[in-house]
Design an enzyme around this catalytic site. Structure first.
Site, PDB file in Angstrom:
ATOM      1  N   CYS A  65       2.763   1.968   3.299  1.00  0.00           N
ATOM      2  CA  CYS A  65       3.967   1.628   2.516  1.00  0.00           C
ATOM      3  C   CYS A  65       5.090   1.699   3.314  1.00  0.00           C
ATOM      4  CB  CYS A  65       3.788   2.441   1.243  1.00  0.00           C
ATOM      5  SG  CYS A  65       4.472   4.097   1.436  1.00  0.00           S
ATOM      6  N   CYS A  66       6.077   0.611   2.923  1.00  0.00           N
ATOM      7  CA  CYS A  66       7.353   0.559   3.811  1.00  0.00           C
ATOM      8  C   CYS A  66       8.184   0.174   2.472  1.00  0.00           C
ATOM      9  CB  CYS A  66       7.338  -0.343   4.705  1.00  0.00           C
ATOM     10  SG  CYS A  66       7.253  -2.060   4.211  1.00  0.00           S
ATOM     11  N   TYR A  67       9.406  -0.294   2.953  1.00  0.00           N
ATOM     12  CA  TYR A  67      10.282  -0.694   1.720  1.00  0.00           C
ATOM     13  C   TYR A  67       9.839  -1.878   0.904  1.00  0.00           C
ATOM     14  CZ  TYR A  67      13.520   1.975   4.641  1.00  0.00           C
ATOM     15  OH  TYR A  67      14.033   3.313   5.398  1.00  0.00           O
ATOM     16  N   GLY A  69       7.118  -4.116   1.966  1.00  0.00           N
ATOM     17  CA  GLY A  69       5.584  -4.576   1.949  1.00  0.00           C
ATOM     18  C   GLY A  69       5.479  -5.574   3.335  1.00  0.00           C
ATOM     19  N   MET A  94       7.583   0.336  -1.416  1.00  0.00           N
ATOM     20  CA  MET A  94       8.082   1.216  -2.361  1.00  0.00           C
ATOM     21  C   MET A  94       9.291   0.427  -3.483  1.00  0.00           C
ATOM     22  SD  MET A  94       6.561   4.219  -2.206  1.00  0.00           S
ATOM     23  CE  MET A  94       7.548   5.116  -3.251  1.00  0.00           C
TER      24      MET A  94
END
Length: 106
Positions: A65-67, A69, A94
């Protein structure tokens, strides 16, 4: 068997985490991670990448996961190429996760 990573929704990610004890890798910066992340997520960056690769079971599902996607897609592909055959990028990142699921703070 996947030949590349797979993109999944936050709900699919939650199911993998709950039902298959998927590893969760968070590639966001340290301060953002500290402000809230998925329970038991491991923050991975260039400084601890080798240690993470060497110390985790590559047969377990891996959710990246990142900010939003986007960055997680290239990271999920890299993890796949490093032997994580069930590597997933969480669409929406997220930003999407916090709408539907709880987060924990460090």
């Amino acid at each position: 068997m996947l030949s590349v990573f797979k993109r999944i929704s936050v709900d699919e990610a939650a199911t993998l985490i709950e039902e298959q004890q998927a590893l969760v890798v968070d590639i966001r910066d340290v301060n953002t991670f500290a402000n809230g992340h998925i329970n038991q997520a491991i923050r991975v960056d260039n400084d601890n990448l080798r240690q993470f690769l060497d110390s985790n079971d590559k047969s377990r599902p891996l959710v990246v996961c990142c900010y939003h996607g986007n960055s997680s897609q290239s990271a999920a592909q890299m993890f796949f190429e490093q032997g994580f055959t069930q590597s997933y990028s969480m669409d929406g990142g997220m930003c999407e996760w916090v709408i539907k699921h709880p987060v924990v703070s460090s």
